[in-house]
Design a protein around this motif. Structure first.
Motif, PDB file in Angstrom:
ATOM      1  N   PHE A 181       0.794  -1.234   0.000  1.00 12.91           N
ATOM      2  CA  PHE A 181       0.000   0.000   0.000  1.00 12.91           C
ATOM      3  C   PHE A 181       0.828   1.286   0.000  1.00 12.91           C
ATOM      4  O   PHE A 181       0.295   2.358  -0.260  1.00 12.91           O
ATOM      5  CB  PHE A 181      -0.947   0.018   1.213  1.00 12.91           C
ATOM      6  N   GLY A 182       2.116   1.191   0.309  1.00  7.82           N
ATOM      7  CA  GLY A 182       2.928   2.405   0.387  1.00  7.82           C
ATOM      8  C   GLY A 182       2.547   3.254   1.590  1.00  7.82           C
ATOM      9  O   GLY A 182       1.786   2.834   2.461  1.00  7.82           O
ATOM     10  N   ASP A 183       3.075   4.472   1.604  1.00  7.35           N
ATOM     11  CA  ASP A 183       2.852   5.364   2.749  1.00  7.35           C
ATOM     12  C   ASP A 183       1.455   5.964   2.769  1.00  7.35           C
ATOM     13  O   ASP A 183       0.923   6.286   3.810  1.00  7.35           O
ATOM     14  CB  ASP A 183       3.847   6.536   2.713  1.00  7.35           C
ATOM     15  N   ARG A 184       0.911   6.154   1.578  1.00  9.72           N
ATOM     16  CA  ARG A 184      -0.358   6.890   1.501  1.00  9.72           C
ATOM     17  C   ARG A 184      -1.489   5.982   1.052  1.00  9.72           C
ATOM     18  O   ARG A 184      -1.317   5.131   0.199  1.00  9.72           O
ATOM     19  CB  ARG A 184      -0.235   8.065   0.527  1.00  9.72           C
ATOM     20  N   SER A 185      -2.627   6.207   1.627  1.00 18.02           N
ATOM     21  CA  SER A 185      -3.799   5.423   1.250  1.00 18.02           C
ATOM     22  C   SER A 185      -4.383   5.996  -0.035  1.00 18.02           C
ATOM     23  O   SER A 185      -4.501   7.208  -0.185  1.00 18.02           O
ATOM     24  CB  SER A 185      -4.831   5.502   2.368  1.00 18.02           C
ATOM     25  N   VAL A 186      -4.733   5.112  -0.953  1.00 14.39           N
ATOM     26  CA  VAL A 186      -5.292   5.600  -2.224  1.00 14.39           C
ATOM     27  C   VAL A 186      -6.794   5.360  -2.300  1.00 14.39           C
ATOM     28  O   VAL A 186      -7.421   5.625  -3.306  1.00 14.39           O
ATOM     29  CB  VAL A 186      -4.597   4.917  -3.431  1.00 14.39           C
ATOM     30  N   GLY A 211       6.305   5.752  13.398  1.00 19.26           N
ATOM     31  CA  GLY A 211       6.311   4.357  12.940  1.00 19.26           C
ATOM     32  C   GLY A 211       5.236   4.096  11.900  1.00 19.26           C
ATOM     33  O   GLY A 211       4.138   4.651  11.965  1.00 19.26           O
ATOM     34  N   ARG A 212       5.558   3.217  10.960  1.00 19.54           N
ATOM     35  CA  ARG A 212       4.708   3.012   9.780  1.00 19.54           C
ATOM     36  C   ARG A 212       3.289   2.545  10.096  1.00 19.54           C
ATOM     37  O   ARG A 212       2.348   2.863   9.376  1.00 19.54           O
ATOM     38  CB  ARG A 212       5.376   2.013   8.829  1.00 19.54           C
ATOM     39  N   ALA A 213       3.127   1.786  11.185  1.00 21.58           N
ATOM     40  CA  ALA A 213       1.793   1.247  11.481  1.00 21.58           C
ATOM     41  C   ALA A 213       0.895   2.272  12.173  1.00 21.58           C
ATOM     42  O   ALA A 213      -0.220   1.957  12.567  1.00 21.58           O
ATOM     43  CB  ALA A 213       1.910  -0.015  12.330  1.00 21.58           C
ATOM     44  N   ALA A 214       1.386   3.507  12.320  1.00 20.80           N
ATOM     45  CA  ALA A 214       0.539   4.560  12.906  1.00 20.80           C
ATOM     46  C   ALA A 214       0.442   5.791  12.022  1.00 20.80           C
ATOM     47  O   ALA A 214      -0.504   6.562  12.148  1.00 20.80           O
ATOM     48  CB  ALA A 214       1.071   4.969  14.275  1.00 20.80           C
ATOM     49  N   ILE A 215       1.419   5.982  11.126  1.00 21.25           N
ATOM     50  CA  ILE A 215       1.410   7.255  10.385  1.00 21.25           C
ATOM     51  C   ILE A 215       1.146   7.087   8.887  1.00 21.25           C
ATOM     52  O   ILE A 215       1.022   8.072   8.176  1.00 21.25           O
ATOM     53  CB  ILE A 215       2.727   8.054  10.595  1.00 21.25           C
ATOM     54  N   SER A 216       1.051   5.840   8.410  1.00 26.20           N
ATOM     55  CA  SER A 216       0.798   5.655   6.974  1.00 26.20           C
ATOM     56  C   SER A 216      -0.705   5.531   6.715  1.00 26.20           C
ATOM     57  O   SER A 216      -1.487   5.264   7.628  1.00 26.20           O
ATOM     58  CB  SER A 216       1.527   4.399   6.471  1.00 26.20           C
ATOM     59  N   GLY A 217      -1.087   5.712   5.452  1.00 26.81           N
ATOM     60  CA  GLY A 217      -2.496   5.574   5.078  1.00 26.81           C
ATOM     61  C   GLY A 217      -3.395   6.556   5.815  1.00 26.81           C
ATOM     62  O   GLY A 217      -3.027   7.704   6.059  1.00 26.81           O
ATOM     63  N   ARG A 218      -4.561   6.070   6.206  1.00 32.56           N
ATOM     64  CA  ARG A 218      -5.526   6.946   6.889  1.00 32.56           C
ATOM     65  C   ARG A 218      -5.532   6.729   8.403  1.00 32.56           C
ATOM     66  O   ARG A 218      -6.440   7.170   9.106  1.00 32.56           O
ATOM     67  CB  ARG A 218      -6.931   6.698   6.316  1.00 32.56           C
ATOM     68  N   LYS A 219      -4.501   6.067   8.882  1.00 28.63           N
ATOM     69  CA  LYS A 219      -4.444   5.753  10.321  1.00 28.63           C
ATOM     70  C   LYS A 219      -4.474   7.016  11.191  1.00 28.63           C
ATOM     71  O   LYS A 219      -5.215   7.057  12.183  1.00 28.63           O
ATOM     72  CB  LYS A 219      -3.213   4.894  10.627  1.00 28.63           C
ATOM     73  N   PRO A 220      -3.684   8.059  10.848  1.00 26.50           N
ATOM     74  CA  PRO A 220      -3.737   9.261  11.703  1.00 26.50           C
ATOM     75  C   PRO A 220      -5.143   9.852  11.802  1.00 26.50           C
ATOM     76  O   PRO A 220      -5.580  10.276  12.878  1.00 26.50           O
ATOM     77  CB  PRO A 220      -2.775  10.236  11.004  1.00 26.50           C
ATOM     78  N   GLU A 221      -5.844   9.831  10.684  1.00 24.18           N
ATOM     79  CA  GLU A 221      -7.216  10.372  10.652  1.00 24.18           C
ATOM     80  C   GLU A 221      -8.116   9.585  11.616  1.00 24.18           C
ATOM     81  O   GLU A 221      -8.875  10.166  12.402  1.00 24.18           O
ATOM     82  CB  GLU A 221      -7.720  10.237   9.209  1.00 24.18           C
ATOM     83  N   TYR A 222      -7.993   8.258  11.575  1.00 26.22           N
ATOM     84  CA  TYR A 222      -8.852   7.416  12.414  1.00 26.22           C
ATOM     85  C   TYR A 222      -8.445   7.505  13.892  1.00 26.22           C
ATOM     86  O   TYR A 222      -9.291   7.436  14.783  1.00 26.22           O
ATOM     87  CB  TYR A 222      -8.804   5.961  11.940  1.00 26.22           C
ATOM     88  N   ILE A 223      -7.146   7.647  14.137  1.00 24.82           N
ATOM     89  CA  ILE A 223      -6.681   7.787  15.528  1.00 24.82           C
ATOM     90  C   ILE A 223      -7.203   9.105  16.112  1.00 24.82           C
ATOM     91  O   ILE A 223      -7.695   9.148  17.241  1.00 24.82           O
ATOM     92  CB  ILE A 223      -5.135   7.707  15.601  1.00 24.82           C
ATOM     93  N   LEU A 224      -7.118  10.165  15.316  1.00 26.18           N
ATOM     94  CA  LEU A 224      -7.628  11.470  15.780  1.00 26.18           C
ATOM     95  C   LEU A 224      -9.129  11.389  16.065  1.00 26.18           C
ATOM     96  O   LEU A 224      -9.603  11.900  17.083  1.00 26.18           O
ATOM     97  CB  LEU A 224      -7.336  12.553  14.735  1.00 26.18           C
TER      98      LEU A 224
END
Length: 368
Positions: free
Chosen positions: A169-174, A293-306
């Motif tokens: 998936f890379g760093d960013r969610s598509v 770390g990648r399992a918290a800052i990649s994709g849409r994880k930051p959005e969901y954590i917030l």
């Protein structure tokens, strides 16, 4: 720096000392002089180009990094093998936060979601306390990125040993919300199934490993340090079940749905860690929470954590208490170098408490 995480795979925390010794011997064999491997004893021992910026003649380096004293168990051993990794990640998040409007100083909760989990919780410090350093009152340990990696390995799209979710998936969610229209219940049920295998709690005192990471949980308890662990089954025993869930999603659904499940699983892990910390009374009104770390800052994880932190009403303005920093470990290593050379910035301090002044004056006073 990276070696601070490698130790998570060792048999017991006391093996770390041997590992550090081996690294030091390797450096000597490579021709690195010993003086470059220890903090300078005085300002005069520092490189000439650093001396104008150093406060080494005014303060003594006592091992505190970014204004925090590391925890010392009652026996003097590290309570969790990758303690140093957690220390550097915390320092790195503090440094990274300087590029944001968030005043990320003590008390803080720093969580590094690499392959293994690490991080620490620091105490508040009274503004008039003669000892200006915060104490480490909690540590994180266990599995982090290894959990989404297990899910993605079920697809067969990555190397069965070294493959990671980032490879796919890379760093960013598509994905967009449109791609998942009407599938939120499906995502929710898969996330729930995954979390049935994920064990997040205070590490029981009898455990010697949690999430495959060597720990001395009994010493941590005696020392008043909360060890918050994340595991899949017992020491990764449930990773195969997560692998099977990944295979099932890949077979029956789209990659977009798999991506969404992984982002939601990781965000829920982060929020459960915060919940345990909160239950222990360690999330204060002036706490800051940082992730790297990648399992918290990649994709849409930051959005969901917030979203999750906002729902929990931990803070009046969650945006002012939450940061996501890339590569906290490397940033922390650079900051540790600054601390060892007493290269502080009084006008833009990293030590001290949120909203408070620089602690340099108190450090000078305490050192006299």
């Amino acid at each position: 720096v990276r070696s601070t995480g490698v130790v998570a795979a060792m048999d017991s925390p006391d093996q770390v000392g041997t590992f550090v010794l081996a690294l030091a011997n390797g450096c000597l064999n490579a021709g690195v002089p010993p003086r470059k491997m220890t903090p300078p004893m005085s300002k005069a021992n520092q490189p000439a180009k650093l001396q104008p910026f150093s406060y080494a003649d005014k303060v003594v380096f006592i091992g505190a990094v970014a204004g925090v004293i590391p925890p010392v168990g009652s026996t003097g051993v590290e309570m969790v093998a990758n303690e140093m990794e957690g220390e550097l990640a915390m320092a790195g998040i503090k440094e990274g936060a300087k590029w944001t409007p968030v005043d990320f100083r003590n008390p803080c909760i720093s969580i590094d979601f690499g392959t293994t989990l690490d991080g620490r919780i620091t105490s508040d410090v009274a503004r008039d306390d003669p000892n200006p350093f915060a104490k480490t009152i909690g540590n994180f340990c266990g599995l982090a990125g290894a959990i989404p990696d297990a899910i993605i390995k079920g697809t067969g799209l990555v190397d069965p040993k070294t493959g990671t979710a980032l490879d796919v998936f890379g760093d960013r969610s598509v994905i967009s919300d449109f791609n998942l229209k009407g599938q939120s219940d499906t995502v929710r049920s898969y996330v729930k199934r995954c979390h049935e295998f994920i064990d997040i709690r205070i590490v029981p005192p009898e455990r010697r490993r949690f999430g495959r990471v060597p720990v001395y949980a009994d010493i941590a308890k005696e020392s008043g340090v909360a060890l918050v662990g994340c595991d899949a089954g017992e020491n990764g025993s449930a990773l195969d079940q997560l692998h099977d869930i990944g295979a099932e999603i890949y077979k029956n659904h789209s990659m977009s749905l798999l991506n969404e499940v992984i982002d939601r699983v990781c965000a829920e892990m982060a929020l459960r860690l915060i919940d345990v910390t909160r239950e222990e009374g360690m999330v204060l009104p002036n706490s800051s929470i940082g992730f790297t770390g990648r399992a918290a800052i990649s994709g849409r994880k930051p959005e969901y954590i917030l979203e999750g932190i906002t729902e929990r009403n931990l803070f009046e303005n969650p945006n002012d208490h939450l940061v996501f920093v890339d590569d906290g470990l490397a940033r922390g290593a650079a900051l540790m170098g600054r601390c060892m050379n007493s290269l502080g910035k009084m006008k833009n301090p990293i030590g001290g408490v949120r909203g408070g002044p620089c602690i340099m004056a108190r450090r000078i006073k305490a050192g006299k």
